[in-house]
Design a protein around this motif. Sequence first.
Motif, mmCIF file in Angstrom:
data_model
loop_
_atom_site.group_PDB
_atom_site.id
_atom_site.type_symbol
_atom_site.label_atom_id
_atom_site.label_comp_id
_atom_site.label_asym_id
_atom_site.label_seq_id
_atom_site.Cartn_x
_atom_site.Cartn_y
_atom_site.Cartn_z
ATOM 1 N N TYR A 251 4.455 -1.305 -7.276
ATOM 2 C CA TYR A 251 4.174 -1.214 -5.843
ATOM 3 C C TYR A 251 5.434 -0.876 -5.055
ATOM 4 O O TYR A 251 6.537 -1.246 -5.427
ATOM 5 C CB TYR A 251 3.651 -2.583 -5.363
ATOM 6 C CG TYR A 251 3.725 -2.796 -3.868
ATOM 7 C CD1 TYR A 251 4.827 -3.419 -3.286
ATOM 8 C CD2 TYR A 251 2.701 -2.365 -3.034
ATOM 9 C CE1 TYR A 251 4.899 -3.603 -1.919
ATOM 10 C CE2 TYR A 251 2.766 -2.553 -1.668
ATOM 11 C CZ TYR A 251 3.872 -3.167 -1.110
ATOM 12 O OH TYR A 251 3.945 -3.354 0.256
ATOM 13 N N THR B 220 6.541 2.249 -2.924
ATOM 14 C CA THR B 220 6.839 3.490 -2.215
ATOM 15 C C THR B 220 5.685 4.479 -2.345
ATOM 16 O O THR B 220 4.828 4.349 -3.212
ATOM 17 C CB THR B 220 8.090 4.161 -2.798
ATOM 18 O OG1 THR B 220 7.800 4.542 -4.147
ATOM 19 C CG2 THR B 220 9.282 3.228 -2.783
ATOM 20 N N GLU B 221 5.725 5.499 -1.507
ATOM 21 C CA GLU B 221 4.720 6.551 -1.532
ATOM 22 C C GLU B 221 4.781 7.287 -2.872
ATOM 23 O O GLU B 221 3.758 7.649 -3.454
ATOM 24 C CB GLU B 221 4.966 7.496 -0.357
ATOM 25 C CG GLU B 221 4.136 8.758 -0.349
ATOM 26 C CD GLU B 221 2.638 8.532 -0.189
ATOM 27 O OE1 GLU B 221 2.207 7.391 0.081
ATOM 28 O OE2 GLU B 221 1.887 9.500 -0.382
ATOM 29 N N THR C 263 3.083 5.272 -5.464
ATOM 30 C CA THR C 263 1.639 5.305 -5.224
ATOM 31 C C THR C 263 1.049 6.591 -5.781
ATOM 32 O O THR C 263 0.030 6.574 -6.480
ATOM 33 C CB THR C 263 1.356 5.212 -3.718
ATOM 34 O OG1 THR C 263 2.033 4.071 -3.200
ATOM 35 C CG2 THR C 263 -0.120 5.096 -3.449
ATOM 36 N N TYR D 166 5.886 -1.057 1.631
ATOM 37 C CA TYR D 166 5.182 0.166 2.013
ATOM 38 C C TYR D 166 4.979 0.232 3.517
ATOM 39 O O TYR D 166 5.074 1.290 4.134
ATOM 40 C CB TYR D 166 3.841 0.218 1.283
ATOM 41 C CG TYR D 166 3.171 1.559 1.303
ATOM 42 C CD1 TYR D 166 2.018 1.768 2.057
ATOM 43 C CD2 TYR D 166 3.676 2.630 0.574
ATOM 44 C CE1 TYR D 166 1.383 2.999 2.067
ATOM 45 C CE2 TYR D 166 3.055 3.867 0.593
ATOM 46 C CZ TYR D 166 1.906 4.046 1.339
ATOM 47 O OH TYR D 166 1.288 5.272 1.363
ATOM 48 N N TRP E 85 7.905 1.508 5.219
ATOM 49 C CA TRP E 85 8.045 2.944 5.014
ATOM 50 C C TRP E 85 7.208 3.741 6.001
ATOM 51 O O TRP E 85 7.687 4.691 6.632
ATOM 52 C CB TRP E 85 7.659 3.302 3.568
ATOM 53 C CG TRP E 85 7.676 4.774 3.307
ATOM 54 C CD1 TRP E 85 8.751 5.561 3.053
ATOM 55 C CD2 TRP E 85 6.544 5.646 3.334
ATOM 56 N NE1 TRP E 85 8.381 6.871 2.903
ATOM 57 C CE2 TRP E 85 7.030 6.950 3.068
ATOM 58 C CE3 TRP E 85 5.174 5.472 3.537
ATOM 59 C CZ2 TRP E 85 6.180 8.068 3.005
ATOM 60 C CZ3 TRP E 85 4.339 6.571 3.481
ATOM 61 C CH2 TRP E 85 4.850 7.852 3.214
ATOM 62 N N TYR E 86 5.937 3.361 6.168
ATOM 63 C CA TYR E 86 5.148 4.208 7.058
ATOM 64 C C TYR E 86 5.403 3.941 8.533
ATOM 65 O O TYR E 86 5.165 4.795 9.375
ATOM 66 C CB TYR E 86 3.655 4.250 6.730
ATOM 67 C CG TYR E 86 2.839 2.985 6.776
ATOM 68 C CD1 TYR E 86 2.270 2.481 5.618
ATOM 69 C CD2 TYR E 86 2.574 2.321 7.973
ATOM 70 C CE1 TYR E 86 1.471 1.358 5.639
ATOM 71 C CE2 TYR E 86 1.791 1.183 7.995
ATOM 72 C CZ TYR E 86 1.240 0.703 6.821
ATOM 73 O OH TYR E 86 0.465 -0.425 6.836
ATOM 74 N N PRO F 27 -0.823 0.412 0.339
ATOM 75 C CA PRO F 27 -1.003 1.815 -0.068
ATOM 76 C C PRO F 27 -2.358 2.003 -0.754
ATOM 77 O O PRO F 27 -2.765 1.184 -1.564
ATOM 78 C CB PRO F 27 0.125 2.049 -1.076
ATOM 79 C CG PRO F 27 0.583 0.711 -1.506
ATOM 80 C CD PRO F 27 0.267 -0.236 -0.397
ATOM 81 N N SER G 208 -4.480 6.230 2.794
ATOM 82 C CA SER G 208 -3.204 6.081 3.511
ATOM 83 C C SER G 208 -2.912 7.174 4.533
ATOM 84 O O SER G 208 -2.409 6.863 5.606
ATOM 85 C CB SER G 208 -2.039 5.999 2.522
ATOM 86 O OG SER G 208 -2.088 4.785 1.819
#
Lengths: 354, 360
Positions: free
Chosen positions: B143, B145-146, B149, B214, B217-218, B294, B298
């Motif tokens: 689990y 990061t993009e 994912t 995550y 991050w977004y 994620p 997403s």
Amino acid sequence: MSASNEGLAGVARLSVPVSRLVATYLGAIALLALTLIAGIGVGRYGVDPTRIFAIIGQSIADPVRELGEVDERIVILVRVPRVLLAALCGAALAISGAALQGVFRNPLVSPQVLGISQGAAFGGAMAILFGIWGLPLLAIVFLSGLSALALVGFIARINGRSEIVTVILSGMIVGAMFSALVSLAQFLADPNGPLPAIVYWLMGSFASTTWERLLIAAPGLAIGMIVLWGLRFRLNILSLDEAEARSLGARPELERWLVFALVAFIVGSQVAVSGIVGWIGLVIPHAARLLVGHDHRTLLPASMLLGAAYLVAVDTLARTMTAAEIPLGILTALVGAPVFAVLLRNHYRERSGR
Amino acid sequence: MNRTLVRGLAAAALLVGTALPACAQEISFTDQEGRAVSLAGPAERIVTIPMPMASSVIAIDGGTEHLVGMNPVSKAAITEGILGKIFAESRDINDAVTDANFVPNVEALAAVDPDLVIQWGGRGGDLVDPITNAGLTTMLILYGTEELTRGYMGMTAAALGKPERFAEHVAWRDEVMKEIEARTRDIPEGDRPKVLHFGRILNGMTASGSGNNYTDWYINLVGGQNAAAELDGSKPVNAEQVAAWDPDIITLNNFEPGLTVQAVYDDPVLSLTSAARNHRVYRMPLGGYRWDPPNQESPLTWMWLANLVHPELFQFDLRAEMKAAYKTLYNYDLSEADIDGVLWMDMQGDAANYDAFKAR
């Protein structure tokens, strides 16, 4: 202990000079005042000291006023009840520790020894698991703490009497059982629902203190402290040999259980609002004993003052040291355990030296 | 003689002809912990232990036939959210194969007879060894990061024998991500609103910090900054600290049942944050899966949050995007009522900048 060596006379006379007592009390009161002020004054949200005085002054003048600004709300609704509750719990836990140590004639016992904290914690964990909060949670926690005590009494009572060693062992058994049940509750809980609450609460925290919670816990804590303070002479006598105590007119069995019930009352009230906070009842009475001696007439008030100051200081650290809120139980254990280790060694060194 | 030879050759050709595709069907790849995973053919009975994976498998596969076990918390999202409506049979999929903490019940797992078990890696052997000891093929995912994912979604698609489904999915993610990034890359810190996400808020608050997160991050992707960046991961916080951070936008999790934005507006201290004063408090939507962690939806999360964090820069037509996405992912036509349900329109319809999401 000095009382048993000197007999009756020792019980009546204070073993520490008055000047030292006065100095200790004044120092403890000053320390408590300092920690209370520091507790209300510091926090992650910076508020100017002059502004704090203004806010508190206004609230004392007009207690029911509408609090509009965020700094007012933080000081009056978040910090003040939290600091007051920490002080009350610290004092109450310290005096219950001192009382238990007097009853057991052993300075190495605390409310956890009787399994009361674990029992209260189990009640709380089950309540949280079923989504019960608020006043019903408090009631459940308090009742399960008392039930742990009753269980200890039932196990320890043999032929109509309960020896101290049996009571301690029964307390350990009951404590271990309730601890296991708490672990079961943790196991059953959904990690995205109640579980984080259970775990965090079992490590002890005053983070969720509101005026409402303070007012719910305060009566139990206050009554427990006042009645235990009222038993100070009895506690002196209970620390004598059993035969001597009976000859002085005490009924050790009954009075012992009265002390236990009051301790259960105090610990149940405290666990209900802040989870398990350990080490206070163990360490503070020792520090107090070093300053004012073993006589409960002076030991109990000194323990209360020191306990209050200590817990307020530790809780203030827990909420200001980092951006994240550190669970209280971690800090009290980190400070308490080494201190206790030192006291333990000193105690046994003294014992074997006699 | 010649006829026999011809027949023999034809038989041989037939054998070789059928054998070749069978060899080609064998699937093998390396999972995210570097373990070799090999399947004799596309997986037909998959068990997913990580929470987002149940809905991801359904989305990539286009149906529920190959999902035979899931996490009870995944099940909760299905029954509370729209996936349970789209795929009614998903409500009957076994969720006793694991507890909510990802600890597998190996006997229940074996009873379901899976040919592939998807499990979290990087969290210790207790979660993995019981499964591998039972001889079950396991795929471990990580689990945070993009990139990770996309990695594990690609593996899942390969395991299902549907790499083309993944190719279109990753193209969509990439397109949306690049579009948003292009406009937010150069936004200076002073113009980035502070966003705070509460992982928990009822009965104790936790905030999502930075560091393998995550959500962090977004938040940065859409041009915001994480108000709780000084925290490492998800940590407990008190109201005073939140007041000190004074976030401009607050988002709430989807894991606490019955959580509404009133939790912020009714709190004496939280209600005085900039976010609460400006009505920028939002519960993350619950679609085919919760939009906070994620998952296959997403890009919709990013578009939703971009519209809320920088309404002057982004005006995605979220309703249209959702309809297109659900058609591709689940072959389902969203109704207007469905969309309102996913976006919690009843609860936060009057929040700031939420008009952009209303039906025209």
